[in-house]
Design a protein around this motif. Structure first.
Motif, PDB file in Angstrom:
ATOM      1  N   THR A 135       2.059  35.894  28.332  1.00 50.97           N
ATOM      2  CA  THR A 135       2.624  36.661  27.050  1.00 50.97           C
ATOM      3  C   THR A 135       1.507  36.525  26.159  1.00 50.97           C
ATOM      4  N   THR A 136       0.976  37.678  25.295  1.00 52.60           N
ATOM      5  CA  THR A 136       0.138  37.794  24.487  1.00 52.60           C
ATOM      6  C   THR A 136       0.536  38.295  22.953  1.00 52.60           C
ATOM      7  N   ASP A 137       0.109  38.051  22.160  1.00 51.53           N
ATOM      8  CA  ASP A 137       0.141  38.809  20.920  1.00 51.53           C
ATOM      9  C   ASP A 137      -0.446  40.313  21.018  1.00 51.53           C
ATOM     10  N   SER A 138       0.450  41.266  20.588  1.00 51.72           N
ATOM     11  CA  SER A 138      -0.085  42.524  20.879  1.00 51.72           C
ATOM     12  C   SER A 138      -1.194  43.001  19.756  1.00 51.72           C
ATOM     13  N   GLU A 139      -1.353  42.249  18.781  1.00 55.62           N
ATOM     14  CA  GLU A 139      -2.620  42.442  17.645  1.00 55.62           C
ATOM     15  C   GLU A 139      -3.350  41.648  17.886  1.00 55.62           C
ATOM     16  N   THR A 140      -3.466  40.320  18.202  1.00 57.63           N
ATOM     17  CA  THR A 140      -4.600  39.189  18.106  1.00 57.63           C
ATOM     18  C   THR A 140      -5.031  39.130  19.682  1.00 57.63           C
ATOM     19  N   GLY A 141      -4.182  39.323  20.598  1.00 53.07           N
ATOM     20  CA  GLY A 141      -4.592  38.999  21.828  1.00 53.07           C
ATOM     21  C   GLY A 141      -4.463  37.700  22.251  1.00 53.07           C
ATOM     22  N   GLU A 142      -4.043  36.745  21.355  1.00 49.50           N
ATOM     23  CA  GLU A 142      -3.737  35.389  21.557  1.00 49.50           C
ATOM     24  C   GLU A 142      -2.393  34.996  22.487  1.00 49.50           C
TER      25      GLU A 142
END
Length: 256
Positions: free
Chosen positions: A48-55
């Motif tokens: 699972t990643t943050d759609s904005e930061t990619g984290e």
């Protein structure tokens, strides 16, 4: 029933009578579970990643949100969901009794009901519903939704049909062309063809999932090192053309 795992428990409220029950899945698809593999034959791992930061983010830190505008969300936390839960939980309340005329398109799924602690109260409700082939329309309160359900007698069991709310149903309107009305002759031929399929009773156990059988056979062959499985292709018939001629040909073939 004892070999089947219960999926939950609840109490049916029948006046001042409380009927403790357990719920069991009435049916589930018998299908193969395929896994996604890499070219090296390893299973993939979903992250699972943050759609904005990619984290990468931990699932335990996630909240839920309802999109009210483009990319704008109303956020709900765990506490919010706990506050939304009503005072009733795992309770089934009888709202009304109707003739058992539940329509298939109203049913989302079916669940078996078994007694939990009191056989006597369970059998009482069963006998009362079975006496005149009635259905009990109920509200089933859970932590995440108030379900609309119908409880009916089926053999020696009670079965619960989870129903769609009226607002969840989708209507389909069809506009038929004037020329689509079948002639009396075609209807007569169609009725004769139906009679060729007619049987006094239906034995669903006679039907098998042929695709599942082919998959099982393919698995066994691949495990044995057999490669290359030619596909059996049957002759296709579009079934399009003059309706009367097709019906007559169908009757002729079925009588052979």
């Amino acid at each position: 029933m004892s070999s089947t795992r219960s999926i939950g428990s609840a109490d049916i409220k029948f006046g001042f009578v409380s009927i403790p029950i357990k719920l069991y899945v009435a049916a589930s698809p018998d299908k193969f579970s395929f896994n996604f593999l890499t070219a090296k034959g390893n299973r993939i791992k979903q992250i699972t990643t943050d759609s904005e930061t990619g984290e990468m983010v931990e699932y335990s830190t996630l909240n839920k949100g309802v999109e009210v505008e483009k990319d704008k969300y109303v956020i709900f936390t765990k506490d919010d969901f706990e506050n939304l839960s009503g005072e009733k939980e795992n309770v089934i309340e009888i709202c009304e009794i109707i003739p058992n005329t539940i329509s298939p398109e109203d049913v989302e799924k079916s669940v078996y009901i078994a007694p939990d602690k009191s056989d006597k109260s369970y059998r009482l409700l069963h006998r009362c519903l079975a006496a005149d082939n009635n259905a009990a329309i109920c509200k089933y309160y859970t932590t995440s939704k108030d379900h609309l359900v119908a409880i009916c007698a089926a053999g020696e069991l009670l079965i619960m049909y989870q129903l769609y709310y009226k607002c969840e149903r989708r209507e389909l309107g069809l506009n038929f062309s004037p020329s689509s009305e079948p002639s009396d002759g075609d209807i007569e031929l169609g009725l004769q063809l139906l009679d060729q399929y007619r049987k006094p009773t239906c034995d669903l156990g006679a039907y098998k999932d042929e695709y599942a059988s082919r998959v099982q056979s393919a698995v066994e062959k691949k495990r044995a090192g057999i490669v290359g499985m030619p596909r059996e292709k049957g002759k296709k018939n579009s079934g399009l053309g003059d309706l009367s001629s097709l019906l007559k040909a169908s009757l002729k073939r079925s009588r052979k």
